[in-house]
Scaffold this motif. Structure first.
Motif, mmCIF file in Angstrom:
data_model
loop_
_atom_site.group_PDB
_atom_site.id
_atom_site.type_symbol
_atom_site.label_atom_id
_atom_site.label_comp_id
_atom_site.label_asym_id
_atom_site.label_seq_id
_atom_site.Cartn_x
_atom_site.Cartn_y
_atom_site.Cartn_z
ATOM 1 N N ASN A 37 46.856 46.706 44.737
ATOM 2 C CA ASN A 37 46.109 46.719 46.209
ATOM 3 C C ASN A 37 44.691 46.034 46.108
ATOM 4 O OD1 ASN A 37 48.181 48.046 47.653
ATOM 5 N ND2 ASN A 37 47.103 50.206 47.259
ATOM 6 N N SER A 38 44.106 46.141 45.127
ATOM 7 C CA SER A 38 42.710 45.346 45.080
ATOM 8 C C SER A 38 42.981 43.995 44.959
ATOM 9 C CB SER A 38 42.013 45.955 43.598
ATOM 10 O OG SER A 38 40.756 45.188 43.529
ATOM 11 N N ALA A 39 44.066 43.637 44.086
ATOM 12 C CA ALA A 39 44.313 42.082 43.959
ATOM 13 C C ALA A 39 44.746 41.686 45.140
ATOM 14 C CB ALA A 39 45.365 41.851 42.942
ATOM 15 N N GLN A 40 45.595 42.214 46.030
ATOM 16 C CA GLN A 40 46.026 41.763 47.373
ATOM 17 C C GLN A 40 44.746 41.329 48.122
ATOM 18 O OE1 GLN A 40 48.822 44.541 48.882
ATOM 19 N NE2 GLN A 40 50.514 43.714 47.744
ATOM 20 N N THR A 41 43.513 42.047 48.207
ATOM 21 C CA THR A 41 42.329 41.790 48.948
ATOM 22 C C THR A 41 41.719 40.587 48.433
ATOM 23 O OG1 THR A 41 40.640 43.109 47.515
ATOM 24 C CG2 THR A 41 42.197 44.300 49.230
ATOM 25 N N LYS A 42 42.173 40.027 47.225
ATOM 26 C CA LYS A 42 41.616 38.850 46.846
ATOM 27 C C LYS A 42 42.559 37.452 47.006
ATOM 28 C CE LYS A 42 39.138 41.136 43.103
ATOM 29 N NZ LYS A 42 39.523 42.578 43.440
ATOM 30 N N LEU A 43 43.321 37.474 47.791
ATOM 31 C CA LEU A 43 44.478 36.330 48.159
ATOM 32 C C LEU A 43 43.942 35.594 49.023
ATOM 33 C CD1 LEU A 43 47.916 38.211 47.813
ATOM 34 C CD2 LEU A 43 46.808 36.991 45.905
ATOM 35 N N GLY A 44 44.374 34.379 48.723
ATOM 36 C CA GLY A 44 43.985 33.213 49.578
ATOM 37 C C GLY A 44 44.854 33.248 50.756
ATOM 38 N N ASP A 45 44.980 32.145 51.430
ATOM 39 C CA ASP A 45 45.878 31.825 52.294
ATOM 40 C C ASP A 45 47.431 31.199 51.827
ATOM 41 O OD1 ASP A 45 44.630 33.097 54.498
ATOM 42 O OD2 ASP A 45 43.495 31.021 54.914
ATOM 43 N N GLY A 82 36.621 36.642 49.733
ATOM 44 C CA GLY A 82 36.675 38.098 49.356
ATOM 45 C C GLY A 82 36.596 38.386 47.761
ATOM 46 N N ALA A 83 37.434 37.476 47.199
ATOM 47 C CA ALA A 83 37.694 37.548 45.735
ATOM 48 C C ALA A 83 36.286 37.435 45.104
ATOM 49 C CB ALA A 83 38.732 36.934 45.399
ATOM 50 N N TYR A 84 35.609 36.244 45.399
ATOM 51 C CA TYR A 84 34.316 35.788 45.080
ATOM 52 C C TYR A 84 33.247 36.875 45.307
ATOM 53 C CZ TYR A 84 36.076 31.259 43.876
ATOM 54 O OH TYR A 84 36.884 30.200 43.558
ATOM 55 N N ALA A 85 33.496 37.499 46.484
ATOM 56 C CA ALA A 85 32.383 38.505 46.843
ATOM 57 C C ALA A 85 32.582 39.779 45.965
ATOM 58 C CB ALA A 85 32.466 38.941 48.450
ATOM 59 N N GLN A 86 33.739 39.941 45.774
ATOM 60 C CA GLN A 86 33.956 41.308 44.844
ATOM 61 C C GLN A 86 33.568 41.144 43.292
ATOM 62 O OE1 GLN A 86 37.839 43.271 45.359
ATOM 63 N NE2 GLN A 86 37.887 42.343 47.105
ATOM 64 N N ILE A 87 33.956 39.741 42.855
ATOM 65 C CA ILE A 87 33.887 39.549 41.197
ATOM 66 C C ILE A 87 32.470 39.031 41.110
ATOM 67 C CG2 ILE A 87 34.995 38.363 39.433
ATOM 68 C CD1 ILE A 87 37.702 38.595 40.939
ATOM 69 N N VAL A 88 31.956 38.114 41.855
ATOM 70 C CA VAL A 88 30.898 37.379 41.503
ATOM 71 C C VAL A 88 29.761 37.429 42.738
ATOM 72 C CG1 VAL A 88 31.361 36.140 39.295
ATOM 73 C CG2 VAL A 88 31.728 35.261 41.682
ATOM 74 N N PRO A 89 29.538 38.330 43.180
ATOM 75 C CA PRO A 89 28.692 38.784 44.647
ATOM 76 C C PRO A 89 27.461 37.779 44.722
ATOM 77 C CG PRO A 89 28.898 40.622 43.480
ATOM 78 C CD PRO A 89 29.659 39.776 42.681
ATOM 79 N N LEU A 147 37.211 29.897 38.005
ATOM 80 C CA LEU A 147 37.950 30.356 36.764
ATOM 81 C C LEU A 147 38.009 31.837 36.491
ATOM 82 C CD1 LEU A 147 39.858 29.373 34.689
ATOM 83 C CD2 LEU A 147 37.916 29.142 33.076
ATOM 84 N N ILE A 148 36.666 32.519 36.532
ATOM 85 C CA ILE A 148 36.634 33.825 36.498
ATOM 86 C C ILE A 148 37.266 34.268 37.486
ATOM 87 C CG2 ILE A 148 34.754 35.626 36.415
ATOM 88 C CD1 ILE A 148 32.811 33.630 35.018
ATOM 89 N N VAL A 149 37.009 34.197 38.649
ATOM 90 C CA VAL A 149 37.562 34.894 39.883
ATOM 91 C C VAL A 149 39.139 34.704 39.826
ATOM 92 C CG1 VAL A 149 37.893 34.733 42.260
ATOM 93 C CG2 VAL A 149 35.652 34.802 41.271
ATOM 94 N N LEU A 150 39.773 33.553 39.325
ATOM 95 C CA LEU A 150 41.018 33.265 39.289
ATOM 96 C C LEU A 150 41.769 34.275 38.237
ATOM 97 C CD1 LEU A 150 43.899 31.853 40.155
ATOM 98 C CD2 LEU A 150 43.263 30.070 38.377
ATOM 99 N N ALA A 151 40.839 34.324 37.172
ATOM 100 C CA ALA A 151 41.404 34.977 35.927
ATOM 101 C C ALA A 151 41.480 36.471 36.255
ATOM 102 C CB ALA A 151 40.727 34.452 34.620
ATOM 103 N N GLY A 152 40.484 36.752 37.157
ATOM 104 C CA GLY A 152 40.282 38.428 37.414
ATOM 105 C C GLY A 152 41.369 38.723 38.506
ATOM 106 N N THR A 153 41.815 37.771 39.426
ATOM 107 C CA THR A 153 42.733 38.078 40.252
ATOM 108 C C THR A 153 43.955 38.060 39.556
ATOM 109 O OG1 THR A 153 41.378 37.133 42.161
ATOM 110 C CG2 THR A 153 43.782 37.321 42.650
ATOM 111 N N LEU A 154 44.409 37.187 38.839
ATOM 112 C CA LEU A 154 45.776 37.137 38.169
ATOM 113 C C LEU A 154 45.820 38.476 37.099
ATOM 114 C CD1 LEU A 154 45.900 33.343 37.228
ATOM 115 C CD2 LEU A 154 47.417 34.738 38.886
ATOM 116 N N ALA A 155 44.748 38.799 36.652
ATOM 117 C CA ALA A 155 44.746 40.081 35.778
ATOM 118 C C ALA A 155 45.204 41.053 36.644
ATOM 119 C CB ALA A 155 43.482 40.048 35.071
ATOM 120 N N GLU A 156 44.446 41.408 37.657
ATOM 121 C CA GLU A 156 44.908 42.578 38.416
ATOM 122 C C GLU A 156 46.404 42.712 38.905
ATOM 123 O OE1 GLU A 156 41.358 44.501 40.952
ATOM 124 O OE2 GLU A 156 41.836 42.681 41.682
#
Length: 192
Positions: A46-54, A65-72, A92-101
């Motif tokens: 669910n957390s990962a879904q909040t980070k998805l782009g269009d 939203g992913a950037y705001a959550q991971i590297v505010p 890269l950090i945000v992409l890796a975090g989103t994929l990891a979730e």
């Protein structure tokens, strides 16, 4: 008196030795995977879904939203415009975090690359904890401390409990009821 103690100890060792032999190949790995997954898989998906782009490739182009959550602080400095944030290292950090979730909880659940997934998830939890403490400015009561009378701090107490099944999976493996075991058996039969 000593004979009774020796007999009791012997009975204890035989009984629990038998239980251990019966459960060893499958129980610990399966229970660690199911406990971790039942408590955290849906939470992280669910957390990962909040980070998805269009769009259909939104997984590979995280939202603001992913950037705001991971590297505010980086998102804020860029005026919450993803196009103003450098891919290296922030994107890269945000992409890796989103994929990891998305990926790591599913790997643990099915027992595929389980030891690596558990190790990666421990790293993910460490980064998540660092971000929560340093970038989201949580208070001391949320962080908690070891050996205190409060048993439910959202960071230290909960995340230490999250680590236990992951550490068990790293040290004992996923057990025979896992994709890892099936692949090992299949690859073993292929090499004969």
């Amino acid at each position: 008196m000593m004979t009774i103690l020796v007999a009791t100890a012997s009975l204890h060792d035989r009984a629990f030795g038998w239980i251990e032999r019966q459960l060893e190949p499958w129980f610990l790995g399966l229970s660690a995977r199911l406990i971790f997954s039942s408590v955290l898989m849906v939470y992280f998906l669910n957390s990962a879904q909040t980070k998805l782009g269009d769009g259909p490739l939104g997984l590979f182009s995280p939202s603001i939203g992913a950037y705001a959550q991971i590297v505010p602080p980086i998102a804020e400095a860029a005026g919450y415009d993803v196009n103003q944030i450098a891919f290296m290292p922030w994107g890269l950090i945000v992409l890796a975090g989103t994929l990891a979730e998305f990926i790591l909880p599913l790997l643990i659940f099915i027992g595929l690359a389980t030891r690596l997934a558990a190790l990666a998830f421990i790293s993910f939890i460490a980064v998540m904890t660092f971000v929560d403490i340093h970038f989201h400015a949580v208070g001391a009561e949320t962080i908690g401390q070891l050996f205190d009378s409060v048993h439910n701090s959202a960071i230290l107490d909960q995340r230490l409990l999250w680590l236990m099944p992951l550490l068990l999976l790293i040290t004992k493996g996923p057990g025979i009821l896992s994709v890892d075991y099936l692949l090992t058996r299949w690859l073993g039969s292929e090499s004969r």
